[in-house]
Every structure is written in structure tokens, then in C-alpha cells.
Write an enzyme that holds these catalytic residues in place. Sequence first.
Site, PDB file in Angstrom:
ATOM      1  N   TRP A   1       0.845  -1.185   0.000  1.00 53.64           N
ATOM      2  CA  TRP A   1       0.000   0.000   0.000  1.00 53.64           C
ATOM      3  C   TRP A   1       0.884   1.240   0.000  1.00 53.64           C
ATOM      4  O   TRP A   1       1.816   1.349   0.798  1.00 53.64           O
ATOM      5  CB  TRP A   1      -0.900  -0.026   1.236  1.00 53.64           C
TER       6      TRP A   1
ATOM      7  N   ASP B   1      -0.994  -6.060   9.098  1.00 56.80           N
ATOM      8  CA  ASP B   1      -1.937  -4.999   8.730  1.00 56.80           C
ATOM      9  C   ASP B   1      -3.198  -5.691   8.222  1.00 56.80           C
ATOM     10  O   ASP B   1      -3.184  -6.345   7.174  1.00 56.80           O
ATOM     11  CB  ASP B   1      -1.334  -4.103   7.650  1.00 56.80           C
TER      12      ASP B   1
ATOM     13  N   LYS C   1     -13.244  -0.710   5.449  1.00 55.58           N
ATOM     14  CA  LYS C   1     -13.752  -1.474   4.310  1.00 55.58           C
ATOM     15  C   LYS C   1     -14.838  -2.463   4.732  1.00 55.58           C
ATOM     16  O   LYS C   1     -15.910  -2.526   4.115  1.00 55.58           O
ATOM     17  CB  LYS C   1     -12.593  -2.239   3.639  1.00 55.58           C
TER      18      LYS C   1
END
Length: 479
Positions: free
Chosen positions: A209, A290, A326
Amino acid sequence: MMLRQAAQALSRRLPTTARRSSPSFLATSSSVGIDNFVLTPVNLQSKRDIWVWGSPPSSSSSNRRGFADAVVDHEVTHESHWSQFPMAPPDPIIGLTEAYLKDDFPDKVNVGVGAYRCDQGMPFVLPVVREAENELVAEELDHEYSGIAGCPNFVDVALKFAYGDDCVPLKENRVAGVQTLSGTGGLRVFGEVLHQFGHKHIYVPNPTWGNHIPIFTNAGLEVRKYRYYDNATSNLDFSGLLDDLQAIPEGSCVLLHACAHNPTGMDPTMEQWKQISNVAKERNLLPFFDCAYQGFASGDARKDAAALRMFVEDGHNIALVQSFSKNFGLYGQRVGALSVVADTPDEAKRVLSQLKVHIRPSYSNPPRHGARIVSKILSSEKKTDEFVEQCMGMAKRIDSMRTKLRNTLEELGSSRSWEHVTKQIGMFAYSGMSKDEVVALREKHHIYCTLDGRISMAGVTSKNVEYIAKAIHDVTEGK
């Protein structure tokens, strides 16, 4: 000295017959005397300074006004405190959205932003989230500060959601946990803690990311990369990954994506995760997970947490950052958690104290509304079941768009293999398109994705999937 020089310069400019000043003038402490006269700056906060020339007033208050013999306007240019600031480059994602919004093409498509959209291309609020939110409003709760570590009930349910109800370290009170400003805030806090306690670098997958790198760099860490993805085969470079992990200095911190790797969507199998765990054990590495897509990736929250749970069962004292943007659709609420598995309850308390030390001067304490929503859902078996079902619905819609996109490209006669589109998981498809092809996609077909070819499958709908496929076919086949 500057006032004296200005006074001398202005004195040479005074007319022979000076204009009389308004008697309302009051001398200031920055007056400069020249011979038996005083030059006093007035209104130094503006760009036009007024200088008053006259005989010095007496010390008595009755003579402090009306002494000026002349008034001279002097244009003074003050350089702005910000004049040396260069224009920063636009954020790759935000800049992409801004360009999309300025585009007036009627069939434009934005597949750059990582936010779920329904099949009509609209933002989607989970019904169970709306239900929980309405209940909270009816409860008329206060808006007092949360503690530095956040809402205790939220932290409790968040950790059980990730680690599992049967997690031994949780039962033994060996997990230190805090609420954070979504995943981004948790990453920054833990990066600072690592740096304070002796870590000089952190290893992240290549690619990762985009925000990982500046977050850790700004926390004081050198960001190093290990191999993860083979662009030539559009697949996981597992042998390169293992080789690099085995060469990492002992004790180093390694960032791992718990599920739905961003941007590639290509995750290791459970057998491969086991090998990664073994290497981490051998090298005494610190695994930092993560977890941004639990439940959203496969539709099964337990399956999406399987890797991190296996690491804990293998005896790793992992660190974990969670985002609820999300999976719960709480993008703007900034709901997240950061946790660390310790050897003992006392060690966990000491770790928690250090996390709080870094949170306090950073953002003091996290917001409560989004955390309350998550707490209400995960504290209820009925609402949790509804969440799982609705999360599965989002995952299935994205999977169906992956299949449709791949099938349409193959039906168009593409010379490339698009098998990786359906092998990948989660919100993104790492298309394999080159930068030039992505630019052509934008300029010719008004389809906006990031320059690395990452497509947000959440922006693909049954209405635009064929248009997207034809556009990709056009720029990749050169027709």
C-alpha cells in the site's frame, strides 16, 4: 538599526512644507529619534506603513497627542512566512479523483479509490450499520472524551474479532490493545514506538500500500522491501519472498498483509503462511500484521484472520493493526485498533503504557461514534450474523465482477492471460497494465485507475464492466 535607516531615508523624502497630521495619533515604543525629532511607525501589521514625523512629546499624558508635524505614507513589502513553501505533488489517489471529477465525459469510470460501491455505483451503507446507528441515536448518549486508549468495549470486541474468542493470549490478558484512527493511525503509532525502542528499519512487501512508506518514514524508520509479487507471471513470488526473509537481520520488524494484499490481491496459501511463520521464528523476526479487509476479502471473517491466528498459535508475539473502514463501510469514521501480544500480563501493561504515551501528544484520544457502532454490532450475536451475511454480499458482488471482467476480455480475443484477475482476492485487481497503458486508458476512454495498474473492483458494475473490458482490450492490444 532598521528603523533608524528607514527614518534617515524617509527624512530625506520629507517635503519642505510638511502636511499637518491628525491630532489623534499616539506615539509608540518603536519610535526612532533623529536629532530633536521622532519618526514613528504606525500600523506595522499592514503592508502600508504610516510614518509620523514630529517633535518628541512630553512624558505627560496630556501631551501624548497632537505632536506630529508631518505624515508620510511608506510602502513596505513584508515577505509572507509561507513564500518559500513549494507546491507539494498531489496525492496519487486524491489527485486521481480530482481529475475524474473535472472530466465531463458521460461514461467516465473511477476505479481508483478503495471504497465499496453497490452495483449502481453508489456508496453503500450496510443495513446493520444503519440499524446500530439508529439505536445509538435513540439512546441519546453523551459526547464526552474517550480515554487515551479509546472505548474499552470496542477494543475488547475488536481484538476478539481478529484473534478469536478462544485465543489463549487474550484469555491470559497478554494482549495490549488500543483504539486508533483507523489503520493509518495505528501504523503511525506503532512505527513511532518501534523507532523509540531501537528499531531503525522495517521491511514491507514489494509492492505494498502506497501510504505504508511515508507513514513509517515519517515515524523515523528506514523502509526496506522484500520480494512479494512477480509482475512477469502476475503471481506471488514466494521463493523470492522466503529468500529475502531469510536474509533479513535477526530481530527486524516485518510488515505482513493479513489478507487481500493491497495492491496485488494475491495472498499466500495457508501452507505458504506456515513456511513464513517458520522463517520468522528462525530469524526471531517481529511480525506486524496490517488487517484492513477482515470479512470483506472472502466474506468469511474467520478465514480472513486465519494467518494471523496461526502466527499467534505458533508462539509469535505479533503486533496487529486493524481497520474497520472497508468491512464495516465506516470510511469517514476512522475506526481502528492496534494490539501487541506479550509474554506476560505485566509486559502487556507496560506495552500499553507506551502506546498511550505516543497517542496522547498525537491525537489525545480517538472519536467515539464509529467505535460505538462496531461495538454494538459485534456485541450482539444477531447483529454479528447480519454483518457476516452483508459482508459476504459485498465480497460476492466483487467476485462476480472479477469473473465478468476476465470472461469479457477473453471473449474479445485478448492475447494476454487474465487468469490472475480471478485468482486475486479483495477489493483490488492488479491488472498488469503498464503505466503507458493506464494513461491511454484514461485519455482515450476516461477510465481512472492508479498508474501501477491497480483497479478497484468495487467501482466495476454490471453496467460498466463491458465498457471497461473493451477499453482495457483496446489499450493492451494496441487496436
